[in-house]
Design a protein around this motif. Structure first.
Motif, PDB file in Angstrom:
ATOM      1  N   SER A   1      -8.672  29.589 -26.989  1.00 30.09           N
ATOM      2  CA  SER A   1      -9.409  29.634 -25.725  1.00 30.09           C
ATOM      3  C   SER A   1      -9.673  28.260 -25.136  1.00 30.09           C
ATOM      4  CB  SER A   1     -10.730  30.383 -25.921  1.00 30.09           C
ATOM      5  OG  SER A   1     -11.518  29.754 -26.914  1.00 30.09           O
ATOM      6  N   TYR A   2      -9.875  27.250 -25.988  1.00 32.00           N
ATOM      7  CA  TYR A   2     -10.174  25.914 -25.470  1.00 32.00           C
ATOM      8  C   TYR A   2      -9.015  25.389 -24.624  1.00 32.00           C
ATOM      9  CZ  TYR A   2     -11.484  20.991 -25.338  1.00 32.00           C
ATOM     10  OH  TYR A   2     -11.801  19.729 -24.909  1.00 32.00           O
ATOM     11  N   VAL A   3      -7.785  25.531 -25.148  1.00 30.38           N
ATOM     12  CA  VAL A   3      -6.617  25.053 -24.402  1.00 30.38           C
ATOM     13  C   VAL A   3      -6.425  25.868 -23.136  1.00 30.38           C
ATOM     14  CG1 VAL A   3      -4.112  24.736 -24.477  1.00 30.38           C
ATOM     15  CG2 VAL A   3      -5.502  24.168 -26.478  1.00 30.38           C
TER      16      VAL A   3
ATOM     17  N   GLY B   1      -7.014  18.217 -32.282  1.00 27.02           N
ATOM     18  CA  GLY B   1      -7.966  18.529 -31.215  1.00 27.02           C
ATOM     19  C   GLY B   1      -7.567  17.956 -29.883  1.00 27.02           C
ATOM     20  N   GLN B   2      -6.335  17.458 -29.741  1.00 23.93           N
ATOM     21  CA  GLN B   2      -5.865  16.859 -28.495  1.00 23.93           C
ATOM     22  C   GLN B   2      -4.642  17.609 -27.974  1.00 23.93           C
ATOM     23  OE1 GLN B   2      -5.109  12.706 -29.164  1.00 23.93           O
ATOM     24  NE2 GLN B   2      -7.230  12.239 -29.676  1.00 23.93           N
ATOM     25  N   VAL B   3      -4.576  17.760 -26.674  1.00 22.43           N
ATOM     26  CA  VAL B   3      -3.417  18.381 -26.037  1.00 22.43           C
ATOM     27  C   VAL B   3      -3.234  17.738 -24.668  1.00 22.43           C
ATOM     28  CG1 VAL B   3      -4.765  20.238 -24.984  1.00 22.43           C
ATOM     29  CG2 VAL B   3      -2.320  20.575 -25.392  1.00 22.43           C
ATOM     30  N   THR B   4      -1.996  17.542 -24.277  1.00 28.55           N
ATOM     31  CA  THR B   4      -1.686  16.957 -22.968  1.00 28.55           C
ATOM     32  C   THR B   4      -1.257  18.057 -22.009  1.00 28.55           C
ATOM     33  OG1 THR B   4      -0.984  14.882 -23.987  1.00 28.55           O
ATOM     34  CG2 THR B   4      -0.256  15.298 -21.732  1.00 28.55           C
ATOM     35  N   VAL B   5      -2.019  18.226 -20.921  1.00 23.88           N
ATOM     36  CA  VAL B   5      -1.705  19.225 -19.895  1.00 23.88           C
ATOM     37  C   VAL B   5      -1.124  18.500 -18.700  1.00 23.88           C
ATOM     38  CG1 VAL B   5      -2.588  21.107 -18.483  1.00 23.88           C
ATOM     39  CG2 VAL B   5      -3.657  20.598 -20.690  1.00 23.88           C
TER      40      VAL B   5
ATOM     41  N   GLU C   1       3.565  27.102 -18.740  1.00 28.07           N
ATOM     42  CA  GLU C   1       3.993  27.655 -20.017  1.00 28.07           C
ATOM     43  C   GLU C   1       2.905  27.517 -21.078  1.00 28.07           C
ATOM     44  OE1 GLU C   1       7.882  27.396 -23.012  1.00 28.07           O
ATOM     45  OE2 GLU C   1       7.605  25.900 -21.428  1.00 28.07           O
ATOM     46  N   LEU C   2       2.118  26.451 -20.980  1.00 27.29           N
ATOM     47  CA  LEU C   2       1.082  26.201 -21.981  1.00 27.29           C
ATOM     48  C   LEU C   2      -0.050  27.224 -21.895  1.00 27.29           C
ATOM     49  CD1 LEU C   2       0.214  24.220 -24.219  1.00 27.29           C
ATOM     50  CD2 LEU C   2      -0.928  22.870 -22.453  1.00 27.29           C
ATOM     51  N   LEU C   3      -0.457  27.575 -20.690  1.00 23.73           N
ATOM     52  CA  LEU C   3      -1.547  28.530 -20.534  1.00 23.73           C
ATOM     53  C   LEU C   3      -1.211  29.898 -21.129  1.00 23.73           C
ATOM     54  CD1 LEU C   3      -3.841  28.920 -17.448  1.00 23.73           C
ATOM     55  CD2 LEU C   3      -2.969  30.937 -18.607  1.00 23.73           C
ATOM     56  N   PRO C   4      -0.035  30.502 -20.822  1.00 21.62           N
ATOM     57  CA  PRO C   4       0.294  31.797 -21.443  1.00 21.62           C
ATOM     58  C   PRO C   4       0.374  31.715 -22.963  1.00 21.62           C
ATOM     59  CG  PRO C   4       1.743  31.358 -19.592  1.00 21.62           C
ATOM     60  CD  PRO C   4       0.986  30.094 -19.852  1.00 21.62           C
TER      61      PRO C   4
ATOM     62  N   VAL D   1       6.190  23.661 -26.286  1.00 21.83           N
ATOM     63  CA  VAL D   1       4.822  24.137 -26.151  1.00 21.83           C
ATOM     64  C   VAL D   1       4.189  24.403 -27.506  1.00 21.83           C
ATOM     65  CG1 VAL D   1       3.414  26.069 -25.331  1.00 21.83           C
ATOM     66  CG2 VAL D   1       5.102  25.020 -23.818  1.00 21.83           C
ATOM     67  N   MET D   2       4.973  24.982 -28.456  1.00 22.10           N
ATOM     68  CA  MET D   2       4.427  25.206 -29.797  1.00 22.10           C
ATOM     69  C   MET D   2       4.053  23.888 -30.450  1.00 22.10           C
ATOM     70  SD  MET D   2       3.336  27.085 -32.168  1.00 22.10           S
ATOM     71  CE  MET D   2       3.831  28.749 -31.733  1.00 22.10           C
ATOM     72  N   SER D   3       4.863  22.866 -30.232  1.00 18.83           N
ATOM     73  CA  SER D   3       4.546  21.549 -30.769  1.00 18.83           C
ATOM     74  C   SER D   3       3.216  21.052 -30.216  1.00 18.83           C
ATOM     75  CB  SER D   3       5.668  20.566 -30.432  1.00 18.83           C
ATOM     76  OG  SER D   3       5.358  19.274 -30.894  1.00 18.83           O
ATOM     77  N   SER D   4       2.981  21.266 -28.923  1.00 19.76           N
ATOM     78  CA  SER D   4       1.717  20.850 -28.304  1.00 19.76           C
ATOM     79  C   SER D   4       0.531  21.601 -28.896  1.00 19.76           C
ATOM     80  CB  SER D   4       1.767  21.086 -26.789  1.00 19.76           C
ATOM     81  OG  SER D   4       2.725  20.257 -26.183  1.00 19.76           O
ATOM     82  N   LEU D   5       0.685  22.909 -29.120  1.00 22.65           N
ATOM     83  CA  LEU D   5      -0.406  23.700 -29.668  1.00 22.65           C
ATOM     84  C   LEU D   5      -0.696  23.342 -31.122  1.00 22.65           C
ATOM     85  CD1 LEU D   5       0.344  27.203 -28.093  1.00 22.65           C
ATOM     86  CD2 LEU D   5      -1.435  25.567 -27.439  1.00 22.65           C
ATOM     87  N   LEU D   6       0.360  23.070 -31.898  1.00 19.64           N
ATOM     88  CA  LEU D   6       0.156  22.659 -33.282  1.00 19.64           C
ATOM     89  C   LEU D   6      -0.517  21.286 -33.342  1.00 19.64           C
ATOM     90  CD1 LEU D   6       3.482  23.853 -34.961  1.00 19.64           C
ATOM     91  CD2 LEU D   6       1.210  24.899 -35.114  1.00 19.64           C
TER      92      LEU D   6
END
Length: 663
Positions: free
Chosen positions: A120-122, A98-102, A109-112, A87-92
């Motif tokens: 806030s965007y994610v 500016g891209q993230v895969t949900v 896990e990504l939302l918390p 998840v940290m890798s996704s946020l970094l």
């Protein structure tokens, strides 16, 4: 070369989005190559070299961290607990690109994590993902999850989903059985609860109580008070409620409620109408107050009292009553009320698309219209849309894939076999291939990618032919003709069939109806309406087919009937306030309840009526001479009425003669 006297005279600001994208791409390349990184984020055994400046730019958490306790420290590595390396890798990755895969795998896990690091965007995108994946089985769990992280929009979306799909939720969701009493009571008390009958609410209560009977039995009386017990069928009330073993076990607490409810149920069915009961008492109001509908039928315009009308009435299917909404009260509007009426017209078409009602073509007693008026059901405002290419009275209108099809009709000189299609988003009309027949006073509907049209009048005879249009093939295809000739007919798609109801066969107004099965290309008779009618409104609401108003062969009518496929029976329901034919109807849906309730009867006796009573239109026309004249005009071509009696331009001649998975 002299260009100006000062820098301000010759300056130009240049801004490049490409430059910004290139800069962020460079930062990301430096991160992956380990260049210029000034801190390391350690998550368990994983290490992520990053740039403080980049993290500060996307996260208030890291901004506070690096400008606070880590501002002057020489420590180059930060250990952060409570989040996985994935998840940290996704946020970094989001911070740099500016891209993230949900996905359904990582969203919980990504939302918390996004909430923890104040990205806030994610967080918002995770909420949107969960909203799109609400199901009857997971909606309660998602709502609890959203509450934990103060995602109030997701909480509200989940609540709306639960209310809208309550019957499925209460039957299929294991999570429902573990709801606290406060949540159960809040749900079943809500006026927005969407159920076919209060019997479903009772069954949901009993199911919840039985799951932990010893602890929950004490809540039964309080929960039953949230049910509109007076709206239960008498047999169900006596056997399933009054005679229920749970109720009998706590009868001391339930006795007064059951006694009063039984009186209301009996009185209601004895008097055959809610209006017959005393409504001033609070108890009666609570026991009989219907839920709010999720959709409302609008009856717009038509021919009434010898002339076109601009009246708008709304049918509230839960209260089973009509409301004249030609004038609505609005505290945000100067004068405290709005006039919703537009140009009087009859023999027009109506379509509802994405929150707007489109009124198309028609006739005002003098002019044949090609105009289109758009009504915003949320703001109550009318605007002019792009006009059709042809004038069309006795028009047939259908909606398919959010496009409006305007077919056939009469232009003042001849009947038309042409059609056109309107894209409300592009605001563009496009001509369609010609139909196989010239048709005025026909009717159209859509089903499974096709637009169907049937019946009508070609200038010489009433038609029984029918055809459909497929946009992919861009061609009209004939189908098996109807069993009866029908001009002034109304057709509608309902439970996978096309229903053709009423009309005029050249001699009589019709009571009978038939249904077309596209799979077998055959028509079959269904039960007949109680009264004959032509040029009437038709729609499907609350899983019933409604026919509204029309001309019965003697006068215009305000009568309304409902058909249920399961019983193959018609029944009379509440009449409109206004007698009219040549009207058109549509269903408004998918709107916030704050908007829908404007078109409904007030639910509390203390509520101010949303209709301006002084502006009610009093049309008791059932026996008036002006209505009888509508019938004479209708049969002009058949009875050869003297042209001196009926002006040639009076179009009423054509009136009836031809006229997410579980997370």
């Amino acid at each position: 070369m002299v260009l100006g006297q000062s820098d301000s005279d010759s300056s130009m600001v240049v801004k490049s989005s490409l430059h910004l994208n290139n800069a962020w791409n460079s930062f990301n390349e430096c991160r992956h190559q380990g260049n210029f990184c000034d801190v390391v984020i350690r998550i368990q055994d994983a290490r992520f070299p990053v740039h403080r400046l980049v993290l500060c730019a996307c996260s208030d958490y890291f901004r506070s961290l690096f400008l606070g306790q880590w501002k002057s420290t020489d420590k180059q590595e930060i250990e952060i607990p409570g989040v996985s390396p994935r998840v940290m890798s996704s946020l970094l990755n989001f911070a740099y690109t500016g891209q993230v895969t949900v996905t359904s795998v990582n969203v919980e896990e990504l939302l918390p994590a996004a909430d923890q690091f104040l990205i806030s965007y994610v967080k918002d995108k995770c909420c949107a993902f969960l909203k799109r994946h609400l199901t009857p089985k997971n909606c309660i769990g998602i709502r609890q999850y959203a509450r934990s992280y103060y995602c109030m929009r997701l909480v509200e979306a989940s609540t709306r989903y639960i209310l809208h799909h309550f019957e499925e939720v209460s039957q299929l969701s294991e999570e429902y059985l573990f709801l606290p009493i406060t949540d159960v009571e809040q749900i079943i008390r809500d006026d927005r609860l969407n159920v076919h009958g209060e019997e479903s609410v009772c069954e949901a209560i009993f199911r919840w109580v039985i799951h932990d009977r010893r602890v929950r039995l004490k809540h039964l009386t309080g929960l039953l008070k949230c049910v509109r017990l007076g709206l239960l069928e008498p047999e169900y009330f006596m056997i399933k409620v009054k005679g229920n073993e749970l109720v009998m076990e706590c009868i001391a607490e339930c006795r007064n409620l059951i006694k009063e409810a039984m009186k209301v149920v009996c009185d209601l069915h004895a008097h055959a109408g809610i209006e017959s009961l005393p409504t001033e008492e609070n108890l009666y109001n609570l026991l009989l107050r219907p839920r709010l509908p999720i959709e409302v039928l609008l009856a717009i315009g038509g021919w009434s009292g010898g002339s076109p009308t601009n009246a708008i009435e709304a049918y509230d299917p839960k209260a089973e009553n009509w409301l004249n909404v030609s004038t609505l009260s609005d505290n945000n509007f100067v004068g405290q009320s709005r006039n919703l009426s537009d140009i009087p017209r009859a023999y027009h078409g109506v379509a509802y698309v994405s929150g707007f009602v489109y009124v198309i073509g028609g006739f005002d007693g003098v002019h044949y219209f090609n105009t289109v008026r758009k009504f915003d059901v949320s703001t109550f405002e009318w605007t002019q849309e792009l006009s059709m290419m042809h004038n069309r009275c006795y028009i047939s209108v259908a909606v398919l894939d959010k496009k409006i099809y305007a077919l056939g009709g009469m232009n003042g000189e001849s009947r038309l076999n042409s059609g056109e299609c309107y894209d409300p988003y592009l605001k563009h009309w496009a001509l369609l291939p010609d139909m196989n027949e010239r048709r005025s006073d026909a009717s159209a509907t859509s089903m499974e990618g096709r637009v169907y049209i049937a019946g009508g009048f070609n200038g010489q005879e009433c038609l029984f032919t029918a055809e459909f249009y497929e946009s992919d093939a861009s061609v009209w295809t004939r189908i098996t003709p109807m069993r009866s000739r029908r001009s002034g007919v109304s057709i509608i798609s309902y439970h996978g069939l096309i229903y053709a109801v009423g009309g005029f066969d050249g001699v009589n107004r019709l009571r009978h109806a038939e249904a077309y099965n596209p799979l077998s290309n055959t028509w079959r008779n269904i039960s007949s309406m109680g009264t004959p009618r032509s040029n009437f409104g038709i729609e499907v609401i609350d899983d019933r087919l409604l026919v509204v108003g029309g001309y019965n062969g003697q006068r215009t009518s305000s009568a309304v009937e409902a058909y249920e496929e399961t019983t193959n029976e018609w029944c009379l329901i509440k009449d409109m306030d206004i007698c009219r034919s040549a009207l058109s109807c549509c269903i408004i849906r998918g709107l916030p309840h704050e908007i829908i309730k404007k078109y409904c009867l007030p639910r509390d006796i203390s509520s101010h009526c949303c209709v301006d009573e002084e502006n009610f239109m009093n049309h008791e026309l059932e026996s008036s001479e002006s209505d009888r004249s509508d019938g004479l005009f209708a049969d002009e071509e058949m009875q050869q009425i003297d042209n001196n009696e009926v002006p040639e331009e009076i179009i009423v001649v054509d009136d009836q003669m031809g006229s997410m998975e579980d997370l």
